[in-house]
Write a protein that holds these residues in place. Structure first.
Motif, PDB file in Angstrom:
ATOM      1  N   ARG A 149      35.883 -60.336  -0.767  1.00 12.03           N
ATOM      2  CA  ARG A 149      35.207 -61.245  -1.685  1.00 12.03           C
ATOM      3  C   ARG A 149      35.392 -62.697  -1.232  1.00 12.03           C
ATOM      4  O   ARG A 149      34.481 -63.525  -1.382  1.00 12.03           O
ATOM      5  N   ILE A 150      36.548 -63.006  -0.674  1.00 10.21           N
ATOM      6  CA  ILE A 150      36.761 -64.350  -0.122  1.00 10.21           C
ATOM      7  C   ILE A 150      35.780 -64.594   1.022  1.00 10.21           C
ATOM      8  O   ILE A 150      35.141 -65.654   1.113  1.00 10.21           O
ATOM      9  N   ALA A 151      35.636 -63.596   1.896  1.00 17.59           N
ATOM     10  CA  ALA A 151      34.720 -63.727   3.031  1.00 17.59           C
ATOM     11  C   ALA A 151      33.282 -63.892   2.551  1.00 17.59           C
ATOM     12  O   ALA A 151      32.520 -64.720   3.082  1.00 17.59           O
ATOM     13  N   ALA A 152      32.897 -63.131   1.521  1.00 20.00           N
ATOM     14  CA  ALA A 152      31.537 -63.219   0.994  1.00 20.00           C
ATOM     15  C   ALA A 152      31.277 -64.594   0.380  1.00 20.00           C
ATOM     16  O   ALA A 152      30.189 -65.169   0.549  1.00 20.00           O
ATOM     17  N   ALA A 153      32.275 -65.120  -0.307  1.00 26.66           N
ATOM     18  CA  ALA A 153      32.132 -66.441  -0.913  1.00 26.66           C
ATOM     19  C   ALA A 153      31.943 -67.513   0.155  1.00 26.66           C
ATOM     20  O   ALA A 153      31.086 -68.407   0.020  1.00 26.66           O
ATOM     21  N   ARG A 154      32.713 -67.412   1.210  1.00 29.57           N
ATOM     22  CA  ARG A 154      32.612 -68.412   2.277  1.00 29.57           C
ATOM     23  C   ARG A 154      31.281 -68.297   3.022  1.00 29.57           C
ATOM     24  O   ARG A 154      30.695 -69.312   3.410  1.00 29.57           O
ATOM     25  N   ARG A 155      30.804 -67.084   3.202  1.00 32.47           N
ATOM     26  CA  ARG A 155      29.493 -66.911   3.836  1.00 32.47           C
ATOM     27  C   ARG A 155      28.387 -67.554   3.013  1.00 32.47           C
ATOM     28  O   ARG A 155      27.389 -68.054   3.551  1.00 32.47           O
ATOM     29  N   ALA A 156      28.551 -67.544   1.692  1.00 32.39           N
ATOM     30  CA  ALA A 156      27.549 -68.141   0.812  1.00 32.39           C
ATOM     31  C   ALA A 156      27.623 -69.664   0.800  1.00 32.39           C
ATOM     32  O   ALA A 156      26.736 -70.326   0.272  1.00 32.39           O
ATOM     33  N   GLY A 157      28.698 -70.217   1.361  1.00 30.00           N
ATOM     34  CA  GLY A 157      28.845 -71.666   1.410  1.00 30.00           C
ATOM     35  C   GLY A 157      29.844 -72.238   0.433  1.00 30.00           C
ATOM     36  O   GLY A 157      30.018 -73.464   0.357  1.00 30.00           O
ATOM     37  N   ALA A 158      30.523 -71.380  -0.338  1.00 29.43           N
ATOM     38  CA  ALA A 158      31.508 -71.859  -1.296  1.00 29.43           C
ATOM     39  C   ALA A 158      32.816 -72.200  -0.595  1.00 29.43           C
ATOM     40  O   ALA A 158      33.149 -71.630   0.449  1.00 29.43           O
ATOM     41  N   GLU A 159      33.558 -73.126  -1.188  1.00 32.19           N
ATOM     42  CA  GLU A 159      34.891 -73.472  -0.691  1.00 32.19           C
ATOM     43  C   GLU A 159      35.921 -72.722  -1.524  1.00 32.19           C
ATOM     44  O   GLU A 159      36.008 -72.918  -2.739  1.00 32.19           O
ATOM     45  N   VAL A 160      36.691 -71.856  -0.889  1.00 33.11           N
ATOM     46  CA  VAL A 160      37.708 -71.072  -1.590  1.00 33.11           C
ATOM     47  C   VAL A 160      39.016 -71.853  -1.610  1.00 33.11           C
ATOM     48  O   VAL A 160      39.513 -72.281  -0.564  1.00 33.11           O
ATOM     49  N   VAL A 161      39.576 -72.037  -2.801  1.00 31.47           N
ATOM     50  CA  VAL A 161      40.809 -72.794  -2.986  1.00 31.47           C
ATOM     51  C   VAL A 161      41.856 -71.854  -3.582  1.00 31.47           C
ATOM     52  O   VAL A 161      41.668 -71.317  -4.682  1.00 31.47           O
ATOM     53  N   ILE A 162      42.944 -71.635  -2.861  1.00 31.29           N
ATOM     54  CA  ILE A 162      44.024 -70.794  -3.366  1.00 31.29           C
ATOM     55  C   ILE A 162      44.887 -71.631  -4.309  1.00 31.29           C
ATOM     56  O   ILE A 162      45.467 -72.638  -3.914  1.00 31.29           O
ATOM     57  N   ALA A 163      44.955 -71.197  -5.574  1.00 32.50           N
ATOM     58  CA  ALA A 163      45.659 -71.973  -6.595  1.00 32.50           C
ATOM     59  C   ALA A 163      46.556 -71.085  -7.446  1.00 32.50           C
ATOM     60  O   ALA A 163      46.699 -71.290  -8.646  1.00 32.50           O
ATOM     61  N   GLY A 164      47.147 -70.079  -6.821  1.00 34.33           N
ATOM     62  CA  GLY A 164      48.040 -69.200  -7.565  1.00 34.33           C
ATOM     63  C   GLY A 164      48.472 -68.028  -6.714  1.00 34.33           C
ATOM     64  O   GLY A 164      48.016 -67.862  -5.580  1.00 34.33           O
ATOM     65  N   GLU A 165      49.369 -67.234  -7.263  1.00 30.62           N
ATOM     66  CA  GLU A 165      49.867 -66.045  -6.578  1.00 30.62           C
ATOM     67  C   GLU A 165      49.191 -64.801  -7.144  1.00 30.62           C
ATOM     68  O   GLU A 165      48.731 -64.794  -8.282  1.00 30.62           O
TER      69      GLU A 165
END
Length: 254
Positions: A149-165
């Motif tokens: 899902r992270i990969a799919a989000a990035r392919r769509a152009g979204a910036e993924v921000v890790i903000a938790g465990e």
């Protein structure tokens, strides 16, 4: 629209009692602070319902939507939970000419970014919010989010921000991560679970609440849900506007 508080002889309204967007922007301007400022904007009925039939629009009004647009016009980023994004049909924030000069003077881009909070990233990345925003959409998620899902989000152009465990997003860390990216003027529009998390974490600075002169009964959510706080946190009344029985209040953390 009229100002009920603070009481003043000055008026921002025209001869018909309507406030300009400039006047509303002045009334709702973010405070001058070195750190970040998180404000929430929500609507509630007299009996505490934050929505009707799953959406906030039926308990809103035209003036509420003008304030909604003004708050967006002042923000660096609009933060919303994934469920709210799905239910309300979120689209990218628009650049509005009425706020262009004010945003340029504040060093802001033409429109606020949208940041979606989601642990699972169970979202439709083909929607305009992800593939055609003026400013790339951010996804706040946990370190344990599904890699596909992270990969799919990035392919769509979204910036993924890790903000938790794990799959959990930490509210305080989310605010810090956004501030580190230059988004210091934060606006959250809910939903209730996300607002409840911000409240429980003690990171909410301001509450903009529209009180609608309506009763709905039923079992609709309140404006904030989720974990409770050990001791209720006190906020101070900053301003109140009124039109057609709707009250537009603003409270700030003491």
């Amino acid at each position: 629209m009229r100002r009920l508080f603070p009481v003043t002889d000055l008026t921002a309204a025209d001869d018909r009692g309507e406030w300009s967007l400039d006047a509303l922007a002045d009334a709702y301007a973010y405070p001058d602070t070195d750190g970040s400022w998180l404000r929430a904007n929500m609507v509630s009925t007299l009996d505490g319902a934050a929505q009707h039939d799953g959406r906030s629009q039926p308990i809103s009004c035209a003036s509420d939507m003008r304030i909604f647009g003004t708050l967006r016009g002042l923000a660096d980023v609009v933060v919303a939970g994934a469920e709210t994004v799905r239910l309300e049909g979120y689209r990218p924030a628009r650049a509005r000419e009425a706020f262009a000069a004010r945003r340029a003077a504040a060093g802001q881009g033409p429109a606020p970014a949208v940041a979606v909070v989601s642990g699972s990233l169970d979202l439709d990345f083909s929607l305009p919010l992800f593939v055609s925003p003026l400013v790339p959409t951010l996804l706040l998620t946990g370190a344990g989010a599904p890699p596909d899902r992270i990969a799919a989000a990035r392919r769509a152009g979204a910036e993924v921000v890790i903000a938790g465990e794990g799959s959990r997003v930490d509210p305080a860390r989310a605010v810090r991560e956004l501030a580190d990216r230059g988004h210091r003027r934060l606006l959250t529009e809910g939903g209730p679970r996300l607002l409840g998390q911000f409240v429980a974490a003690g990171v909410l600075d301001e509450m903009c609440l529209t009180l609608a002169p309506m009763l709905t009964a039923g079992d609709a959510q309140r404006i904030a849900g989720g974990p409770s706080v050990a001791v209720p946190e006190r906020f101070a009344l900053a301003s109140v506007l009124e039109e057609a029985g709707f009250l537009f209040s603003r409270y700030r953390r003491i």
